[in-house]
Scaffold this motif. Structure first.
Motif, short mmCIF file in Angstrom:
data_model
loop_
_atom_site.label_atom_id
_atom_site.label_comp_id
_atom_site.label_asym_id
_atom_site.label_seq_id
_atom_site.Cartn_x
_atom_site.Cartn_y
_atom_site.Cartn_z
N PRO A 17 0.68 -1.20 -0.08
CA PRO A 17 0.10 -0.03 0.03
C PRO A 17 0.88 1.22 0.07
O PRO A 17 0.55 2.27 -0.75
N SER A 18 1.85 1.15 0.79
CA SER A 18 2.87 2.27 0.87
C SER A 18 3.47 2.71 -0.45
O SER A 18 3.28 3.82 -0.85
N LEU A 19 4.01 1.81 -1.29
CA LEU A 19 4.33 1.83 -2.44
C LEU A 19 3.35 2.39 -3.59
O LEU A 19 3.74 3.49 -4.18
N VAL A 20 2.32 1.84 -3.53
CA VAL A 20 1.35 2.27 -4.51
C VAL A 20 0.87 3.81 -4.29
O VAL A 20 0.88 4.39 -5.18
N THR A 21 0.78 4.09 -2.92
CA THR A 21 0.50 5.40 -2.73
C THR A 21 1.47 6.54 -3.21
O THR A 21 1.22 7.36 -3.24
N SER A 22 2.58 6.14 -3.14
CA SER A 22 3.72 6.94 -3.59
C SER A 22 3.82 6.98 -5.08
O SER A 22 4.25 8.20 -5.69
N LEU A 23 3.06 6.04 -5.61
CA LEU A 23 2.91 6.00 -7.22
C LEU A 23 1.87 6.70 -7.59
O LEU A 23 1.81 7.06 -9.07
N VAL A 24 0.60 6.87 -7.09
CA VAL A 24 -0.48 7.35 -7.71
C VAL A 24 -1.20 8.41 -6.87
O VAL A 24 -0.48 8.80 -5.73
N ASP A 25 -1.90 9.25 -7.38
CA ASP A 25 -2.78 10.40 -6.78
C ASP A 25 -4.13 10.22 -6.51
O ASP A 25 -4.88 11.21 -6.05
N VAL A 26 -4.70 8.86 -6.27
CA VAL A 26 -5.84 8.80 -5.85
C VAL A 26 -5.90 8.14 -4.54
O VAL A 26 -4.92 7.81 -3.89
N PRO A 27 -6.97 8.30 -3.61
CA PRO A 27 -6.81 7.67 -2.14
C PRO A 27 -6.73 6.32 -2.23
O PRO A 27 -7.24 5.61 -2.89
N VAL A 28 -5.73 5.82 -1.53
CA VAL A 28 -5.43 4.48 -1.36
C VAL A 28 -5.97 3.71 0.05
O VAL A 28 -5.84 4.55 1.16
N ILE A 29 -6.88 2.89 -0.03
CA ILE A 29 -7.17 2.09 1.34
C ILE A 29 -6.28 0.79 1.37
O ILE A 29 -6.50 -0.12 0.77
N GLY A 30 -5.45 0.80 2.72
CA GLY A 30 -4.83 -0.34 2.80
C GLY A 30 -5.37 -1.35 3.71
O GLY A 30 -6.13 -1.06 4.67
N VAL A 31 -5.52 -2.63 3.45
CA VAL A 31 -6.03 -3.71 4.16
C VAL A 31 -4.92 -4.78 4.51
O VAL A 31 -4.24 -5.46 3.83
N PRO A 32 -4.38 -4.74 6.02
CA PRO A 32 -3.78 -5.75 6.29
C PRO A 32 -4.05 -7.09 6.29
O PRO A 32 -5.42 -7.09 6.57
N THR A 33 -3.48 -8.03 6.23
CA THR A 33 -3.96 -9.37 6.32
C THR A 33 -3.27 -10.33 7.36
O THR A 33 -2.01 -9.85 7.46
N SER A 34 -3.89 -11.49 7.76
CA SER A 34 -3.22 -12.21 8.74
C SER A 34 -2.61 -13.46 8.20
O SER A 34 -2.37 -14.35 8.77
N VAL A 35 -2.48 -13.40 6.88
CA VAL A 35 -1.70 -14.41 6.17
C VAL A 35 -0.38 -14.59 6.59
O VAL A 35 0.38 -13.82 6.94
N GLY A 36 0.24 -15.84 6.22
CA GLY A 36 1.69 -15.95 6.50
C GLY A 36 1.84 -16.53 7.94
O GLY A 36 0.95 -16.50 8.64
N TYR A 37 3.24 -16.44 8.09
CA TYR A 37 3.36 -16.90 9.66
C TYR A 37 3.95 -15.58 10.29
O TYR A 37 4.04 -14.38 9.56
N GLY A 38 4.23 -15.39 11.49
CA GLY A 38 4.88 -14.46 11.98
C GLY A 38 4.12 -13.45 12.94
O GLY A 38 3.11 -13.96 13.24
N VAL A 39 4.51 -12.36 13.22
CA VAL A 39 3.68 -11.53 14.20
C VAL A 39 2.58 -10.84 13.28
O VAL A 39 2.76 -9.90 12.50
N LYS A 40 1.46 -11.08 13.73
CA LYS A 40 0.12 -10.69 12.92
C LYS A 40 -0.13 -9.29 13.01
O LYS A 40 -0.61 -8.59 11.96
N ILE A 41 0.57 -8.47 13.80
CA ILE A 41 0.37 -7.03 13.78
C ILE A 41 1.26 -6.37 12.85
O ILE A 41 1.21 -4.94 12.55
#
Ligand SMILES: Nc1ncnc2c1ncn2[C@@H]1O[C@H](COP(=O)(O)O)[C@@H](O)[C@H]1O
Ligand SMILES: Nc1ncnc2c1ncn2[C@@H]1O[C@H](COP(=O)(O)O)[C@@H](O)[C@H]1O
Ligand SMILES: Nc1ncnc2c1ncn2[C@@H]1O[C@H](COP(=O)(O)O)[C@@H](O)[C@H]1O
Ligand SMILES: Nc1ncnc2c1ncn2[C@@H]1O[C@H](COP(=O)(O)O)[C@@H](O)[C@H]1O
Ligand SMILES: [Mg+2]
Ligand SMILES: [Mg+2]
Ligand SMILES: [Mg+2]
Ligand SMILES: [Mg+2]
Ligand SMILES: [Mg+2]
Ligand SMILES: [Mg+2]
Ligand SMILES: [Mg+2]
Ligand SMILES: [Mg+2]
Lengths: 213, 213, 213, 213, 213, 213, 213, 213
Positions: free
Chosen positions: H149-173
């Motif tokens: 999301p951060s990379l996309v936001t730096s590339l475009v001029d429309v509002p970006v809505i980030g959705v974190p997901t809990s996939v994969g291993y590791g620290v979910k936060i």
């Protein structure tokens, strides 16, 4: 014979005037008054000049930030030998707080500092000496990664008391966690920077041995 | 005289076949083999029937989930008395793990369970008995709020070893924190649910006393 | 009859000039103005000299850092008795904030400080007195390990309001967790250092009893 | 000459049918297909029988849970020697994942397991051998307290790659923290259980050396 | 030929007098003395004037807060090229600490700063240059979201060493977590702000390559 | 007149046989036996058929998972009215546990569920009714964001007891934190999901009022 | 027509001299230079007097700590209306930072402060006005418990942008968690205290609407 | 014209019978019923056969686990175009939940999956297309490191809505933190895995634009 832990006055959050008053009062009652985390040793010394203390000796450790008043002639009964190790030079104040506490309880202390994992070759000789001198337990003080107590525990057969410290940068809870998760049985810990608690605990072990004789 | 901690086999993550093999091998080498966190006591017993163990006695504690093989005729040297307290009934398995560990090291154990803060009136009598029986340290097992070790430490003059447990609902780190922040000097702790570590530590204290005689 | 909580002004983040102005304005509207967490009591007193306050009495508690303006002749209706206990001397400011809040709501307060777990023998007498005096609830303030509210709750049959404090060293969230995980039913808590919230809550209980008569 | 990391397929969250299809497709494109965290090795083997794979060799490591398809005749270029150490037996699967990854990149691997702090006397010999064999870096896998990488780093002059693991009980973040806070310079780490990442990183170091010749 | 990491003196917690003394002592022993986290460069320079240092050159980097004494005529052997990238301008001190450390170990450093995700178009050119110049690894320093190391790793085939920093506002552990959870293999990290550790690790990689020639 | 909290049996971790036995034993001693968190209501009912219970009535609440035995003819003294609100439908089991606990202590309960922030227009009417009915306190149960207790507290003048719940996805500690940080004075909380604790606390408030008449 | 976010200069970590230079440089290039988190507005104003800025207007907001240089005659195109709400008075600086950012992007801002949950009756009127004025989104700033954004979202049908703040005492992560766990759909959030980010995001929404006409 | 968010039924914690009943009831009232997190799509379909639904169409998305009943002839008004990106294949279910939600609100969705940082070269083409197609905002779904999301936001001029997901291993936060700390202005986020929330928020933006025409 009853050997407990002398009542200690926690200096951190007390002003010098109150601290001096409490100390004098305790010293008169118990022969010994012992303050830790004294923020300004000199100011306390000066403040105490206002009292009539000619029957008392001062015992001061600037590094440990401890200050004791001991009645002249009062003899602290010797109760046994303990060892104290510190991983880095910044762990020394906590180690010294432990040392002062144990000594005021009557322990003889053998100490060796700056023997952490990063300079692990310096560890083996002083550790060997402690064992040969028959210490009844070893306090191991370490910050940062906090791995030294675990290593020491795997090398000796006496109880080891780990003291995590808050020195250095980074996540302060790290050495607590490292020590709690040690795989070497024979290790128990006190809270971060709690040299007083470690010294008191070690003093109790020594005292147990002394009593059972 | 050298009295260390017997090598313990951590059963949790081992399959029964491997566990049995390791135990027999250790028992033959050391006279004693001691396994903790055995997931299926009955399966282990059955698996061990495949071996020729007529020279060994079994020592099993289902609550503690411990299992020991002890060579017939082998005598565990008595090294001293310790106390074990548990706050709630759910803390008993951890307390029993500590008891088995201490006993295999030669300790005599005086125990009293279900004496936590919520029923604090039940605490005083067994605690008094432990002191009168001259225990050299007390293991205090507690979950939930974990306040019992701190209270016990404030009431007695022997070293107290706190064992936080993961029983009950809520934030599992709570009793660790409570015990680390105790205001009563004379308390050190081991990791959550680590009955084995507490028993071993207590055993080392007892052993120190025994050796110094 | 309607007895709510007096609007309190949170002084921590306000400059003295604004704080004084708000207080005078509220005092004129409501007869009472009550400020907590006043950072500089003397500066506030001085600033208030610029106003014409001859119809008002000042009520100042330096330890609690509270400051009230009360219209001369205004009578705070008495609504009932509550108890306040503090574990250590460093918990006293929070306890006093609770006391001031409860008193301004009309409570009579019975208090006893420095009765924590580490000196638990000092607890029983004042607690007994509170019960005999028929308090309708007890506020228990404690930092560090935070175990006192749980112990008190197990000893009495009135509602107990726990207030964790941030005093001392270590992990600040510890006494919150200890109190939330208490096994003794009859305990509810407010946020860390929130003496005002505890006093207000206790005041509401007293007020309920008063209203139902 | 270009030596990157072979595209690896993360098997954990894929069903066997999809996994098999992706592997065959990659193997045909790249000569090599490498899957990690395969949940059911046997099921994958069986599923792959449906494809015509007579031109491919299977390379399976059950402990590591890795599975590779390699075109017959395809030769993996040798790029250098690395060392792998594991602290406990439960760390072996992660160590083996690292080994498989490094080998598929062309590394020769010297390994030694069960050499953790609790049995530290077993460490020195294999470590000496690795240095004599001129490994270009050492991967050190450890769970629980995670202190081994720090100790190894203090003993050798090659770059050390720490891999914390989630084995054992307790707070899973502990070995990450221990390794990050190491006082011995020369240590970098990958995420918990990330044997693949460690193997790939070690492979890149070996590859750099190989390229610069 | 043996190329380790020069003993570095951690200046943060040392007073200027002690620091100067240790440096002179080390410089005389090893030809080089290297201090990091020097809190007051000017004071140190002044203090060193008290010593006879005419045989030594000073090497000072104010941004990096590093200070070195190097024996005149002593030649640091060149061991290889590395790259250093920094995401934001506030990450530069950490990047410079890494640079100084790597250079004192003999590395040639190619650096490019302010090329983070928020201005990602500035990244590609310097990155291309580093690859063309054949660096043997790249250190990537980033705070806040810490996403740059992961992006760089996905674009190049050399090992990448991530250094999370504590710059900016917010939760300090964020860039550590981002880097540990990177999906691009080929990335390992050191602790937050540990430019010294990253430089030393990179220096060891360069040194390995140099030795194998 | 003495009105405490009836001893409750925590069913979660007990097997049905033990649970039944304890209940019968307590019921005979105290006229009332009250179990919470019963995992299998039907199994418990069945098990109790083995006992001679013709002198007892069963009081079962499947949603609350509570189970009580009450001696026929035993009358629970009425002590006062309380209100219970639940934010979402998933909070109902916790709300019902609170209700059962309060009722067994003699409270009359007015309840209203599914009145959380997301459907806040449904809140006002039942809240108004509770106030008109003169409840002496209100229990507010909420999960997820946990904002309802704070809103209710700002709208009424009776003490509010917040109960955070673990329903829904996400970070379980969220509603605890929200409630602790409420800006509306008049709110105290119990631990996550602790309906029993909230009911008991509310019962004590009601009981205080009852006693003072 | 292309309407992005004007490049903002983060003043927090810059010295006044550098800050002034960057601003002048940007202002000449883009007609507008916009700095946030300026630590000393007056010092910056003074420093800018050294430059020839007669063609520029200053736009300063002391509460927001923002500072803009705008070329005389440069007209910011109007792009739409947004609303801004703040829960407490301490949230105002963050709300004002959002306002300045949105206005410099061309938004018209309707604002209303001190309308949090604890004084919820003050919320409804200004909220109604915003809806009637047809704002295209609402920024809601709140600290402490952070419950206001969730309540607003449940009352209106425009997108709501939550901004948690770090004001007040307690656990700083609380309002982030509360907002993320909101049960009312239509809410998205930015990081703690990030008024700039919220204003920019709202500006982009307004800009989208403007562009689509 | 009023376009809000259709009431959605959260299927996760409901049994199939209740779920079916609520859906039919809502569908009859509102023409549309929309359920998310349906645990067993087939069971729900079967249960719905018991109802007379010949006037309704089913709209099912197995990946998204959404299920809608839509009255035949009911037309969802078209309100605008949005983009949806997903970093990895495991993020697709969350992305699809967002898509279904946005579509049921009347959005046209352009989507592109598996374009995360590790394969960043795949990102640029679909992103360019979205901009050319004039989407009014972009939802970016990402787990693990969460940097997309951060990379996309730096590339475009429309509002970006980030959705974190809990996939994969590791620290979910981790991805929550990464997204909150993004340096690219123009990004706001919803809670972990909250595809519904992101879709609803995007739908509201689209709806605003539609209404202002
Ligand atoms: N350095 C120390 N660290 C931890 N606890 C201490 C220390 N010094 C004194 N104490 C304890 O602090 C309490 C005394 O606190 P106070 O009454 O404030 O002086 C006693 O319970 C001591 O055991
Ligand atoms: N900037 C730094 N960051 C982290 N560790 C360092 C740094 N500088 C020196 N060290 C380490 O700190 C130790 C020296 O500490 P000291 O003996 O206190 O000077 C050595 O192990 C160094 O490797
Ligand atoms: N639902 C409950 N939630 C929290 N504590 C409970 C609950 N039910 C019973 N208790 C407490 O648990 C203790 C009884 O535990 P036990 O002896 O295991 O039955 C008593 O202190 C009760 O006050
Ligand atoms: N108040 C603010 N809060 C968060 N980010 C900001 C703020 N002001 C500026 N920025 C961002 O900080 C970056 C500029 O930082 P710098 O180059 O250090 O001035 C740009 O990416 C801005 O979008
Ligand atoms: Mg040992
Ligand atoms: Mg004691
Ligand atoms: Mg009670
Ligand atoms: Mg090394
Ligand atoms: Mg790469
Ligand atoms: Mg209220
Ligand atoms: Mg809404
Ligand atoms: Mg953008």
């Amino acid at each position: 014979h009853r050997t407990g832990i002398p009542e200690a006055i926690y200096g951190e959050s007390k002003n010098i005037k109150d601290l001096a008053e409490i100390m004098v009062c305790l010293a008169e009652k118990n022969n010994v008054a012992f303050a830790t985390r004294v923020r300004d040793i000199d100011a306390l010394k000066k403040e105490l000049e206002k009292y009539d203390l000619e029957n008392f000796n001062l015992r001061i450790n600037e590094t440990a930030r401890t200050f004791a008043l001991i009645k002249k002639g009062h003899k602290i009964e010797k109760i046994g030998k303990i060892g104290i190790l510190a991983a880095g030079t910044s762990d020394i104040p906590v180690a010294e707080e432990a040392k002062e506490t144990a000594e005021i309880m009557g322990c003889e202390v053998i100490k060796s500092y700056d023997v952490g994992i990063a300079g692990v070759h310096r560890l083996f000789k002083p550790l060997k000496k402690m064992i040969e001198e028959d210490v009844c337990c070893i306090i191991v003080v370490a910050g940062m990664e906090g791995a030294l107590p675990s290593l020491v525990t795997s090398l000796v057969d006496v109880p080891v008391i780990g003291v995590p410290t808050s020195v250095g940068y980074g996540v302060k809870i790290t050495p607590i966690l490292t020590m709690l998760h040690s795989c070497s049985p024979g290790l128990a810990i006190v809270n971060i920077d709690n040299g007083f608690g470690a010294g008191a605990f070690a003093g109790l072990i020594a005292s147990m041995i002394y009593q059972k004789h």
